[in-house]
Design an enzyme around this catalytic site. Structure first.
Site, mmCIF file in Angstrom:
data_model
loop_
_atom_site.group_PDB
_atom_site.id
_atom_site.type_symbol
_atom_site.label_atom_id
_atom_site.label_comp_id
_atom_site.label_asym_id
_atom_site.label_seq_id
_atom_site.Cartn_x
_atom_site.Cartn_y
_atom_site.Cartn_z
ATOM 1 N N LYS A 93 0.861 -1.183 0.000
ATOM 2 C CA LYS A 93 0.000 0.000 0.000
ATOM 3 C C LYS A 93 0.890 1.224 0.000
ATOM 4 C CE LYS A 93 -3.914 2.110 0.520
ATOM 5 N NZ LYS A 93 -3.592 2.778 -0.756
ATOM 6 N N LYS A 129 5.311 1.831 -3.201
ATOM 7 C CA LYS A 129 5.218 3.197 -3.718
ATOM 8 C C LYS A 129 5.408 3.153 -5.225
ATOM 9 C CE LYS A 129 4.737 7.509 -2.369
ATOM 10 N NZ LYS A 129 3.923 8.073 -1.290
ATOM 11 N N GLY A 168 -2.918 8.308 -4.129
ATOM 12 C CA GLY A 168 -2.306 9.536 -4.646
ATOM 13 C C GLY A 168 -1.050 9.910 -3.876
ATOM 14 N N ASP A 169 -0.350 10.887 -4.381
ATOM 15 C CA ASP A 169 0.783 11.525 -3.692
ATOM 16 C C ASP A 169 0.977 12.847 -4.435
ATOM 17 O OD1 ASP A 169 3.030 11.176 -1.643
ATOM 18 O OD2 ASP A 169 4.238 11.582 -3.403
ATOM 19 N N ASN A 243 -2.486 19.379 -0.866
ATOM 20 C CA ASN A 243 -3.466 18.638 -0.074
ATOM 21 C C ASN A 243 -3.122 18.610 1.418
ATOM 22 O OD1 ASN A 243 -3.945 15.561 1.049
ATOM 23 N ND2 ASN A 243 -5.745 16.485 0.116
ATOM 24 N N SER A 380 -6.667 5.672 4.082
ATOM 25 C CA SER A 380 -6.738 4.819 2.887
ATOM 26 C C SER A 380 -7.060 3.389 3.311
ATOM 27 C CB SER A 380 -5.414 4.819 2.137
ATOM 28 O OG SER A 380 -5.279 5.996 1.400
#
Ligand code: NDP
Length: 448
Positions: A93, A129, A168-169, A243, A380
């Site tokens: 994840k 990642k 997301g990132d 964000n 998440s």
């Protein structure tokens, strides 16, 4: 057998040799491994079973070509990455980053951090990642869509709700996750929670957008409680205006703090009356403009070119929420001199090792990223649970769970720092607490 210190030193050397030129990964690995020396002293079985050598090596690394067509009909090529780092605790994840600076070293550093961060949340998530050197800035919606579809044309073979769940990132928000989810669905014919950070109409979780910023502030509030104080009346600076930064501002303000400075990659704004969050949201979330525009709309505010200057602003609490290595030793000295009491990393590794050391030495409460910004991935994890149950929880339910998780992460880091002889050092404590769970799981699972 080598001493614990020598053993760790040898593993660090191997990391550098095996991953040449990947300075961000070296930095992240060094920080974690050095803090594990007392753990190895207490648990020689980890050394006997080469656990550190195994934990620094990703389980799988995927690098792929992403061809796409721009609006002028020209063919463009970017590089895509997915690193599936460790699945001892659950499916891989971790987010996907689209930024021109992305290369294997950045993805490896982020994936490595993610393993311990996810462990700290207490949820069943391994670490991974991904990303690309694609720059979404200045691209049209259709270009971003075509890129995301092409990226997923390869990635879909490697992910799944029970195997690897990206999110997301930097550069990947709701729009990009939506496009990637659509393409994944088309390619597989399935509908499940394979990506998190989805839109609320199709399996997203309430409070996911707010989670990293809110979580960072909940964590900071725990550090302030240890100092017998709170956010009430505190002057706060927050770098970035994406964000994480936006929702850190929102929660810090709700708790009585006044956010006086924010930034983007061009410069920073200072507003002694407190930065108006509605204007920031309009500029950044809707109009996608530069932060300098803020000063045109708010007469009392000043804009300064260059982002490092934000750390010269006098504050009680500093929350670096932009990017890696954005706060260096000199900036840390200035913050200390100006009386800053607490720093928490909303971003991943925003403080250089020198900066972190200066904070710890000067008794500034310092919350490392893998603990302070774990609220995003924790939520998440909650999104995955809701998707599996085909249910949606209320904002309040998710927010309450997030709050509890952040309190527990702080407690786990604090207790481990005490148990292993560096009380109050949340860098060591969080590394150790995150590591122990992964280590125990790997030992129990045999030679993995
Ligand atoms: P966004 O892309 O939404 O925002 C990043 C912000 O940082 C933008 O305002 C960007 O400005 C700014 N920025 C980039 N470089 C610099 C710099 N050198 N100095 C000052 N500002 C800069 O990303 P997120 O907010 O999602 O992520 C921020 C950080 O938090 C990253 O390190 C990410 O890995 C980490 N993180 C994010 C999570 C999440 O849930 N979103 C979860 C956990 C960690 P510009 O617009 O000019 O590019």
């Amino acid at each position: 057998m080598a001493s614990a210190k020598e053993y760790v030193k040898n593993v660090i050397e191997t990391v550098k040799k095996r991953n040449p030129g990947e300075s961000e990964f070296h930095q992240a690995a060094l920080e974690v491994l050095e803090s594990l020396i007392p753990v190895i002293e207490k648990h020689p079985e980890f050394q006997e079973s080469s656990l550190l050598e195994r934990i620094v090596e990703p389980e799988r690394q995927i690098i792929f070509r992403v061809p796409w067509q721009d609006d002028k009909g020209r063919m463009q090529v970017n590089r895509g990455f997915r690193i599936q780092y460790n699945s001892a605790l659950g499916p891989y994840k971790g987010g996907i980053r689209f930024h021109p600076s992305v290369y294997i070293g950045i993805i490896k550093f982020l994936g490595f951090e993610q393993v311990f961060k996810n462990s700290l949340t207490g949820l069943m998530m391994g670490g991974g990642k991904g990303g690309s050197d694609f720059d979404p800035k200045g691209k049209s919606d259709s270009e971003v869509m075509r890129f995301c579809q092409s990226f997923m044309n390869e990635l879909y073979r490697h992910i799944g709700a029970d195997t690897d769940v990206p999110a997301g990132d930097i550069g990947v928000g709701g729009r990009e996750v939506g496009y990637m989810f659509g393409q994944w669905k088309k390619l597989t014919g399935l509908w499940n929670g394979v990506l998190t950070g989805k839109g609320l109409d199709f399996g997203g979780s309430l409070a996911r957008t707010e989670a990293t910023g809110y979580g960072c502030v909940y964590y900071t509030d725990e550090m302030l409680k240890d100092r017998k104080t709170s956010f009430d009346g505190k002057i706060v600076t927050i770098s970035g205006s994406g964000n994480v930064a936006i929702y850190a501002h929102q929660k810090a303000t709700q708790l009585g703090g006044k956010v006086v400075a924010m930034s983007d990659s061009n410069g920073f704004i200072y507003d002694k009356n407190g930065i108006n969050l509605d204007t920031i949201k309009k500029l950044k979330e809707v109009e996608r403009k530069r932060i300098s525009e803020y000063a045109k709309e708010h007469k009392g505010a000043q804009y300064t070119e260059g982002c490092l200057g934000i750390w010269n602003v006098k504050c009680d609490v500093a929350l670096p929420c932009a990017t890696q290595n954005e706060l260096d030793g000199k900036a840390a000295e200035t913050l200390v001199k100006n009386g800053c009491a607490a720093v928490a990393e909303g971003a991943n590794m925003p403080c250089t090792p020198e900066a972190a050391e200066i904070f710890i030495k000067n008794k500034v409460s310092f919350g490392p990223g893998k603990a302070a910004n774990a609220g995003g991935v924790a939520t998440s994890g909650l999104e995955m649970a809701q998707d599996s149950q085909r249910e949606s929880w209320t904002f309040d339910e998710v927010d309450k769970k997030l709050y509890r998780i952040m309190v527990n992460i702080h407690k786990a880091g604090k207790e481990a720092s005490e148990e292993y002889g560096t009380p109050g050092n949340l860098v060591n404590g969080s590394n150790i607490a995150g590591f122990m769970k992964v280590a125990r799981a790997m030992m129990a699972q045999g030679l993995v």
